[in-house]
Motif scaffolding. Structure first.
Motif, mmCIF file in Angstrom:
data_model
loop_
_atom_site.group_PDB
_atom_site.id
_atom_site.type_symbol
_atom_site.label_atom_id
_atom_site.label_comp_id
_atom_site.label_asym_id
_atom_site.label_seq_id
_atom_site.Cartn_x
_atom_site.Cartn_y
_atom_site.Cartn_z
ATOM 1 N N LYS A 13 -3.275 -4.654 -4.720
ATOM 2 C CA LYS A 13 -2.873 -3.421 -4.035
ATOM 3 C C LYS A 13 -2.157 -2.475 -4.994
ATOM 4 O O LYS A 13 -2.369 -1.256 -4.966
ATOM 5 C CB LYS A 13 -1.963 -3.759 -2.850
ATOM 6 C CG LYS A 13 -1.490 -2.541 -2.053
ATOM 7 C CD LYS A 13 -0.731 -2.979 -0.813
ATOM 8 C CE LYS A 13 -0.160 -1.787 -0.060
ATOM 9 N NZ LYS A 13 0.930 -1.131 -0.809
ATOM 10 N N SER A 61 0.131 0.086 -6.543
ATOM 11 C CA SER A 61 0.878 1.189 -5.932
ATOM 12 C C SER A 61 0.047 1.949 -4.899
ATOM 13 O O SER A 61 0.499 2.959 -4.361
ATOM 14 C CB SER A 61 1.355 2.153 -7.025
ATOM 15 O OG SER A 61 0.244 2.653 -7.757
ATOM 16 N N ASP A 62 -1.159 1.475 -4.626
ATOM 17 C CA ASP A 62 -2.010 2.145 -3.648
ATOM 18 C C ASP A 62 -1.438 1.999 -2.242
ATOM 19 O O ASP A 62 -0.709 1.047 -1.941
ATOM 20 C CB ASP A 62 -3.430 1.563 -3.680
ATOM 21 C CG ASP A 62 -4.118 1.815 -5.022
ATOM 22 O OD1 ASP A 62 -3.684 2.745 -5.734
ATOM 23 O OD2 ASP A 62 -5.058 1.063 -5.341
ATOM 24 N N LYS A 63 -1.833 2.911 -1.377
ATOM 25 C CA LYS A 63 -1.339 2.881 -0.002
ATOM 26 C C LYS A 63 -1.888 1.681 0.751
ATOM 27 O O LYS A 63 -1.202 1.074 1.577
ATOM 28 C CB LYS A 63 -1.721 4.184 0.712
ATOM 29 C CG LYS A 63 -1.132 4.304 2.105
ATOM 30 C CD LYS A 63 -1.453 5.656 2.728
ATOM 31 C CE LYS A 63 -0.850 5.760 4.129
ATOM 32 N NZ LYS A 63 -1.158 7.084 4.750
ATOM 33 N N GLU A 64 -3.141 1.329 0.487
ATOM 34 C CA GLU A 64 -3.736 0.162 1.124
ATOM 35 C C GLU A 64 -4.700 -0.519 0.170
ATOM 36 O O GLU A 64 -5.129 0.068 -0.836
ATOM 37 C CB GLU A 64 -4.448 0.541 2.421
ATOM 38 C CG GLU A 64 -5.598 1.498 2.249
ATOM 39 C CD GLU A 64 -6.274 1.840 3.573
ATOM 40 O OE1 GLU A 64 -7.487 2.133 3.536
ATOM 41 O OE2 GLU A 64 -5.612 1.813 4.621
ATOM 42 N N ASN A 76 5.933 -4.950 -0.509
ATOM 43 C CA ASN A 76 4.951 -5.429 0.464
ATOM 44 C C ASN A 76 5.555 -6.493 1.378
ATOM 45 O O ASN A 76 4.905 -7.480 1.722
ATOM 46 C CB ASN A 76 3.725 -6.005 -0.268
ATOM 47 C CG ASN A 76 2.991 -4.960 -1.081
ATOM 48 O OD1 ASN A 76 2.804 -3.827 -0.636
ATOM 49 N ND2 ASN A 76 2.599 -5.318 -2.292
#
Length: 336
Positions: A260, A262-265, A66
């Motif tokens: 967050k 490992s999520d995309k957002e 990130n």
């Protein structure tokens, strides 16, 4: 119930606090970690500037995954403490603890932004004051900008508004002319979370209780606060140390990483429980890098006791007045 019993839990940490106010610094720090959650549409900007929301581009998180830039909404440091300071001053004014000041041979009460602070009341001595040639007190409440956990694109919206006439339309009932008063405001969405650390330096137990009360009692922030700006403050932790701890931005970045994953957002809205757990994890990680004696962290059940005692104290007008008078008299003793 006596005044002391209302603060029995807080007084267990008196070794980290001052016994009485002193003009000299002793390096005793108390960091209040606060979660600020909007409960209505809210606008954080410089009032009267015609600008949009205050935003900054910063690094999204602390991890390498990130490490990219992210635009976050910002609550400026002054916009936070100014509200809490006014809430405290209302209390002092109610109990006649704001001192009188002589200005141009006329007496007036201590008031903000009049260049005539009394320099003697609890507000002046805790939050600071300055007057040309008349002395100064550096604020012992140190603050920083608070950042939204999520990106500005996710936590903001826009709304168009107009100013109607008495007849509820956009046409003047006297002339029939159409109104040109159509504007657009950018605002922060309800259930947006900001993380903030207010650091108190060399305060007594009573002064700490006063600041905690101001934070928990403050509920309106930002522009147009008479119609918007409902915010709920949650005290998430109290940290006693001999130095400043980590910054608001560091804390926000670590919490962002945790939420967050490992999520995309990042999800929106975020649950209060999830944020508290992520905040605990981030605090445990960041506190290890603080250079100083091992900080003492107060949270969970013990912190709830302090909050319950604060509520109980404010329920009792006589005990609250006794506390305020005790704090106030402490400054008089130091000046002699």
């Amino acid at each position: 119930m006596s005044m002391t019993s209302h603060m029995s839990t807080l007084k267990k940490y008196e070794e980290h606090l001052m016994d009485a106010y002193n003009n000299f610094p002793y390096g005793r720090y108390v960091s209040l970690i606060v979660i600020r959650k909007t409960e209505s549409e809210t606008i954080f900007r410089t009032e009267g500037s015609g600008e949009g929301l205050s935003k900054e581009i910063v690094t999204a998180g602390a991890s390498k995954d990130n490490a990219g830039p992210l635009r976050r909404v910002v609550i400026s440091k002054r916009k936070q403490t100014a509200v809490e300071r006014r809430v405290g001053r209302e209390l002092l004014r109610e109990h006649k603890l704001l001192k009188m000041v002589t200005v141009n041979k006329a007496e007036q009460p201590c008031a903000l932004n009049t260049n005539a602070p009394c320099g003697e009341c609890i507000d002046c001595m805790v939050y600071g004051y300055a007057v040309g040639g008349g002395g100064a007190q550096k604020s012992r409440v140190m603050t920083d900008d608070a950042y939204s956990i999520g990106p500005a694109s996710q936590v903001t919206g826009r709304r168009t508004f107009n100013a109607t006439f008495d007849n509820g339309t956009m046409r003047n009932p006297l002339t029939g002319a159409a109104s040109t008063s159509i504007n657009e405001d950018e605002y922060v969405l309800p259930e947006t979370h900001f993380l903030d650390i207010e650091t108190l330096k060399d305060v007594t137990a009573g002064e700490l209780q006063y600041v905690i009360g101001n934070i928990l009692r403050s509920s309106r922030y930002g522009a147009m606060s008479s119609r918007l700006g409902r915010v709920r403050n949650t005290l998430a932790a109290i940290i006693f140390s001999d130095t400043e701890i980590f910054s608001n931005l560091e804390l926000t970045q670590h919490v962002y990483d945790s939420l967050k994953g490992s999520d995309k957002e990042l999800a929106f809205p975020l649950s209060d429980y999830t944020i508290k757990e992520a905040l605990k994890e981030a605090t445990n990680t960041l506190i290890k890098r603080v250079v100083g004696r091992l900080p003492v962290i107060v949270r969970d059940a013990v912190l709830e006791q302090i909050i319950d005692e604060t509520i109980s104290l404010y329920r009792s007008e006589s005990d609250l007045l006794a506390l305020l008078q005790e704090i106030d008299q402490g400054y008089t003793k130091q000046s002699k």
